[in-house]
Write an enzyme that holds these catalytic residues in place. Structure first.
Site, mmCIF file in Angstrom:
data_model
loop_
_atom_site.group_PDB
_atom_site.id
_atom_site.type_symbol
_atom_site.label_atom_id
_atom_site.label_comp_id
_atom_site.label_asym_id
_atom_site.label_seq_id
_atom_site.Cartn_x
_atom_site.Cartn_y
_atom_site.Cartn_z
ATOM 1 N N HIS A 291 48.960 42.298 47.442
ATOM 2 C CA HIS A 291 47.822 43.108 47.009
ATOM 3 C C HIS A 291 46.491 42.381 47.130
ATOM 4 C CE1 HIS A 291 50.948 45.521 44.487
ATOM 5 N NE2 HIS A 291 50.931 45.883 45.748
ATOM 6 N N CYS B 251 25.542 41.657 56.184
ATOM 7 C CA CYS B 251 24.856 42.840 56.737
ATOM 8 C C CYS B 251 23.973 43.551 55.708
ATOM 9 C CB CYS B 251 25.873 43.810 57.330
ATOM 10 S SG CYS B 251 26.798 44.742 56.078
ATOM 11 N N ASP C 153 45.579 36.806 41.489
ATOM 12 C CA ASP C 153 44.893 35.752 40.735
ATOM 13 C C ASP C 153 44.945 34.373 41.393
ATOM 14 O OD1 ASP C 153 47.577 34.917 40.230
ATOM 15 O OD2 ASP C 153 47.644 36.089 38.376
#
Ligand SMILES: [Zn+2]
Length: 280
Positions: free
Chosen positions: A123, A185, A108
């Protein structure tokens, strides 16, 4: 209020941490007072629906459609979340050089917002998006604006907030969702820059965290049941190096057997007190 038993333990905490450079490892429990739901109850058992696994996200466009439809509705809450007194206290400890550094399992960015620096995000972060085809990263909010523009039918839809920016959305809403494309892309495999369940922590990040453990004189765990192996492993390494291991957490942790001290109290209340004591 901090009761007698807690204040005795706080004294032990202070004794263990005084004049030592502790590393701090934080988990979901530090962000729940900021309005971000966590995955587990006090017994360390996962609550609610199982989160999407990495393999599922990779394997099917339908899974990615489901992920992004739900995440689009969950993002405003994550984006608006603000650090609380516990994040602020850790930032102060770092500024005053009273801790060795900060590792978080949270995605967060609330530690950064509180003013902490060089935070190791075990993470990753929900504030970034990564393209699985060209590896470019993009800002999550920019992707949000694209999703909202392309999926106006979802505006105003009410969905219950789930952990990690997920929501519990009626599947009927998922089928017509237009998944966002990579701004670089145009590929269709954008992923939030977070480690999914079933995915490994990036090797460089894991190595950096292990080095921090090596260099620190102790580890303070805040608001984590340590059920994720990537976090548990750091605690085990600290114990193997015969350095003190402390946890401030409501309920069970996976490292309970190794802990030198555990305090079951609100980190939002406790950490500001620790700051006052340590800087005396
Ligand atoms: Zn791309």
């Amino acid at each position: 209020m901090i009761d007698r038993q807690i204040s005795d333990r706080l004294e032990m905490l202070y004794q263990l941490m005084a004049n030592k450079q502790f590393l701090v490892l934080t988990g979901a429990g530090i962000s729940t007072p900021s309005g971000i739901p966590d995955y587990r109850d006090n017994e360390g058992v996962r609550r609610g629906k199982a989160p999407m696994m990495y393999q599922e996200f990779l394997s099917a466009p339908a899974a990615r459609r489901r992920y992004w439809a739900r995440a689009m509705l969950g993002w405003p809450r994550i984006r608006q979340a603000r650090p609380n007194a516990a994040h602020d206290a850790l930032a102060t400890l770092q500024t005053k050089q009273l801790i060795a550094g900060l590792i978080t399992q949270n995605v967060d960015t609330l530690h950064d917002q509180a003013g902490s620096h060089e935070v190791i995000e075990l993470h990753g972060s929900l504030h970034r998006v990564v393209c699985l085809d060209c590896d470019q990263r993009a800002d999550r909010q920019a992707i949000q604006l694209v999703m909202e523009a392309e999926n106006p039918y979802l505006s105003g839809v009410d969905a219950t907030q789930a952990p990690d920016g997920d929501t519990l959305l009626d599947p009927a809403f998922e089928a017509r969702f237009k998944i966002p494309r990579c701004p670089s892309c145009s590929g269709e495999r954008l992923k939030p820059d977070v480690v999914f369940f079933g995915e490994n922590v990036a090797q460089a990040t894991a190595a950096k965290a292990a080095r921090c453990v090596e260099q620190a004189e102790g580890l303070l765990v805040v608001g984590s049941s340590l059920m994720a192996y990537s976090a548990f492993r750091l605690c085990r390494a600290m114990a193997e190096q015969h350095k003190p291991l402390i946890a401030i957490n409501f309920g069970k942790t996976r490292a309970d057997d190794f802990l030198d001290l555990k305090i079951e109290a609100s980190c939002e209340q406790l950490l500001p007190v620790l700051v006052e004591r340590l800087r005396d």
